[in-house]
Design a protein around this motif. Structure first.
Motif, PDB file in Angstrom:
ATOM      1  N   GLY A 125       0.835  -1.196   0.000  1.00  0.00           N
ATOM      2  CA  GLY A 125       0.000   0.000   0.000  1.00  0.00           C
ATOM      3  C   GLY A 125       0.867   1.242   0.000  1.00  0.00           C
ATOM      4  O   GLY A 125       2.064   1.180   0.284  1.00  0.00           O
ATOM      5  N   ASN A 145      -3.913   0.868  -3.533  1.00  0.00           N
ATOM      6  CA  ASN A 145      -4.398   0.367  -2.243  1.00  0.00           C
ATOM      7  C   ASN A 145      -5.614  -0.538  -2.352  1.00  0.00           C
ATOM      8  O   ASN A 145      -5.790  -1.441  -1.527  1.00  0.00           O
ATOM      9  CB  ASN A 145      -4.747   1.538  -1.324  1.00  0.00           C
ATOM     10  CG  ASN A 145      -3.517   2.245  -0.802  1.00  0.00           C
ATOM     11  OD1 ASN A 145      -2.387   1.832  -1.060  1.00  0.00           O
ATOM     12  ND2 ASN A 145      -3.723   3.318  -0.062  1.00  0.00           N
ATOM     13  N   TYR A 146      -6.464  -0.305  -3.350  1.00  0.00           N
ATOM     14  CA  TYR A 146      -7.696  -1.081  -3.421  1.00  0.00           C
ATOM     15  C   TYR A 146      -7.882  -1.842  -4.732  1.00  0.00           C
ATOM     16  O   TYR A 146      -7.926  -3.071  -4.741  1.00  0.00           O
ATOM     17  CB  TYR A 146      -8.916  -0.184  -3.173  1.00  0.00           C
ATOM     18  CG  TYR A 146     -10.208  -0.877  -3.541  1.00  0.00           C
ATOM     19  CD1 TYR A 146     -10.605  -2.044  -2.882  1.00  0.00           C
ATOM     20  CD2 TYR A 146     -11.001  -0.417  -4.591  1.00  0.00           C
ATOM     21  CE1 TYR A 146     -11.763  -2.721  -3.254  1.00  0.00           C
ATOM     22  CE2 TYR A 146     -12.158  -1.080  -4.959  1.00  0.00           C
ATOM     23  CZ  TYR A 146     -12.531  -2.234  -4.291  1.00  0.00           C
ATOM     24  OH  TYR A 146     -13.663  -2.907  -4.667  1.00  0.00           O
ATOM     25  N   THR A 176      -6.163  -3.321   5.847  1.00  0.00           N
ATOM     26  CA  THR A 176      -6.886  -2.062   5.924  1.00  0.00           C
ATOM     27  C   THR A 176      -6.182  -1.136   6.924  1.00  0.00           C
ATOM     28  O   THR A 176      -4.995  -1.297   7.207  1.00  0.00           O
ATOM     29  CB  THR A 176      -8.367  -2.305   6.299  1.00  0.00           C
ATOM     30  OG1 THR A 176      -9.066  -1.051   6.247  1.00  0.00           O
ATOM     31  CG2 THR A 176      -8.523  -2.935   7.659  1.00  0.00           C
ATOM     32  N   TYR A 202      -6.971   8.099   0.888  1.00  0.00           N
ATOM     33  CA  TYR A 202      -6.384   6.945   1.582  1.00  0.00           C
ATOM     34  C   TYR A 202      -7.447   6.242   2.429  1.00  0.00           C
ATOM     35  O   TYR A 202      -7.584   5.017   2.388  1.00  0.00           O
ATOM     36  CB  TYR A 202      -5.229   7.411   2.474  1.00  0.00           C
ATOM     37  CG  TYR A 202      -4.557   6.290   3.238  1.00  0.00           C
ATOM     38  CD1 TYR A 202      -3.551   5.526   2.644  1.00  0.00           C
ATOM     39  CD2 TYR A 202      -4.928   5.994   4.552  1.00  0.00           C
ATOM     40  CE1 TYR A 202      -2.936   4.505   3.339  1.00  0.00           C
ATOM     41  CE2 TYR A 202      -4.318   4.966   5.247  1.00  0.00           C
ATOM     42  CZ  TYR A 202      -3.324   4.227   4.640  1.00  0.00           C
ATOM     43  OH  TYR A 202      -2.722   3.204   5.329  1.00  0.00           O
ATOM     44  N   SER A 205      -9.837   4.314   0.267  1.00  0.00           N
ATOM     45  CA  SER A 205      -9.279   3.059  -0.248  1.00  0.00           C
ATOM     46  C   SER A 205      -9.329   1.960   0.804  1.00  0.00           C
ATOM     47  O   SER A 205      -9.592   0.790   0.487  1.00  0.00           O
ATOM     48  CB  SER A 205      -7.838   3.276  -0.729  1.00  0.00           C
ATOM     49  OG  SER A 205      -6.937   3.483   0.350  1.00  0.00           O
ATOM     50  N   LYS A 206      -9.108   2.324   2.053  1.00  0.00           N
ATOM     51  CA  LYS A 206      -9.096   1.323   3.115  1.00  0.00           C
ATOM     52  C   LYS A 206     -10.509   0.876   3.500  1.00  0.00           C
ATOM     53  O   LYS A 206     -10.716  -0.284   3.887  1.00  0.00           O
ATOM     54  CB  LYS A 206      -8.356   1.876   4.331  1.00  0.00           C
ATOM     55  CG  LYS A 206      -6.869   2.122   4.086  1.00  0.00           C
ATOM     56  CD  LYS A 206      -6.152   0.858   3.649  1.00  0.00           C
ATOM     57  CE  LYS A 206      -4.671   1.059   3.437  1.00  0.00           C
ATOM     58  NZ  LYS A 206      -3.963  -0.185   3.062  1.00  0.00           N
TER      59      LYS A 206
END
Length: 329
Positions: A125, A145-146, A176, A202, A205-206
């Protein structure tokens, strides 16, 4: 002057209290499970938490594939892991989660050349390095990240399903963050630039990772594969360098002292990857080596389904590919 010094003293005392309380809650993986004959992938397994995770799993006898987009870092990490564990069965492969082409190439290589895949740890990430679109048309932070983890996981599902068995399922981990609490899933605007604060992207994305994990757990019912989200807590890694290196240095120093070092940050992922009872959970959210709860909106089924459909389109998965990925063996 006296009042100022008193205020400083109070702040220092409060910081020390927070540090003591936080450190006392940090859990450690106590599993002694061996992994001879097992194959593990750790994305971002060449630095920070990922390097500690990969080293631990290699020390247990697993074949460990570490992946990152930096060749020199990967070669050095592989050398370090082998030296520390005396396990020569450690492989470095290039993987750029900011490129759909790279993800597909990596996944095809794994499916073609590996007989099994027992644990997939989506650890890689980035922080907040920039707000721009990738050549694939997605926000850079969101893709790395995703969306990247989304595509990689689905492409590797057939091999994970093949390797899992009753009582010993294959395991998928999604990393996450506590900042998923500030995340929002505005489907139409997730990939816009100059729309969100970078820290918000950010967090978005988590949150998407938690929603993905919950939806994928539903899709995997009836298979011998489990998927869980892991929140490592506040960890002092180089992810803080992505905004400002000077500020990042001090943030890492403070967080390492008050919260978690990368080694401590790796412990929950190791617990979820190894613990027998953790292997009986799917669609879970883990903190400090135990099941916890994500923010309430992470459990909205309608949002998860809409995000899933949008993600399938954005990562360019065809209907036939998706059906093959989800097919129960």
């Amino acid at each position: 002057m006296y009042g100022f010094l008193l205020m400083i003293a109070i702040i220092i005392i409060l910081i020390l209290i927070v540090a003591v309380v936080q450190k006392s809650t940090n859990a450690i993986c106590i599993s002694r499970k061996r992994l001879e004959g097992k194959t593990v992938i750790v994305t971002g397994g060449t630095a920070g938490m990922g390097l500690h995770i990969a080293t631990d799993l290699a020390d247990r006898g697993a074949k460990v594939i570490v992946a990152c987009p930096f060749e020199k870092e990967g070669i050095n990490a592989r050398k370090q892991i082998v030296q520390e564990t005396e396990n020569e069965n450690v492989i470095f492969k290039l993987l750029d989660l900011g490129s759909l082409k790279s993800i597909r190439k990596f996944a095809a290589d794994i499916v073609q050349n590996e007989d099994r895949l027992d644990i997939l740890i989506n650890n890689a990430g980035i922080g907040v390095p920039g707000d721009f679109l990738t050549p694939d048309g997605m926000n850079f932070i969101m893709q790395v990240n995703y969306y990247g983890a989304f595509l990689l996981t689905l492409l590797l599902l057939p091999l994970l399903k093949k390797s899992g068995k009753k009582g010993e399922p294959s395991r998928i981990l999604l990393t996450t963050s506590v900042l998923h609490n500030i995340g929002q899933v505005d489907i139409d605007n997730l990939n816009l630039t100059n729309y969100w604060f970078r820290l918000q992207i950010y967090g978005n994305s988590k949150l998407c990772l938690v929603l993905f994990g919950n939806q994928l757990a539903k899709e995997l019912k009836g298979s011998h594969v489990v998927v869980n989200n892991v929140d490592p807590g506040a960890v002092g890694t180089r992810i803080f360098d992505s905004g400002n290196k000077v500020i990042g240095f001090f943030l890492k120093l403070v967080i390492n002292c008050m919260f978690k070092t990368p080694w401590l940050g790796a412990q929950t992922a190791l617990h979820v990857a190894l613990d027998k009872k953790a292997g009986e959970v799917s669609g879970g959210y883990f903190q400090n080596c135990r099941v916890s709860r994500a923010v309430k909106r992470a459990y909205c089924e309608d949002t998860a389904e809409r995000l899933w459909k949008e993600s399938v389109t954005l990562v360019q998965l065809t209907k036939n590919e998706l059906e093959e990925c989800l097919r129960v063996l």
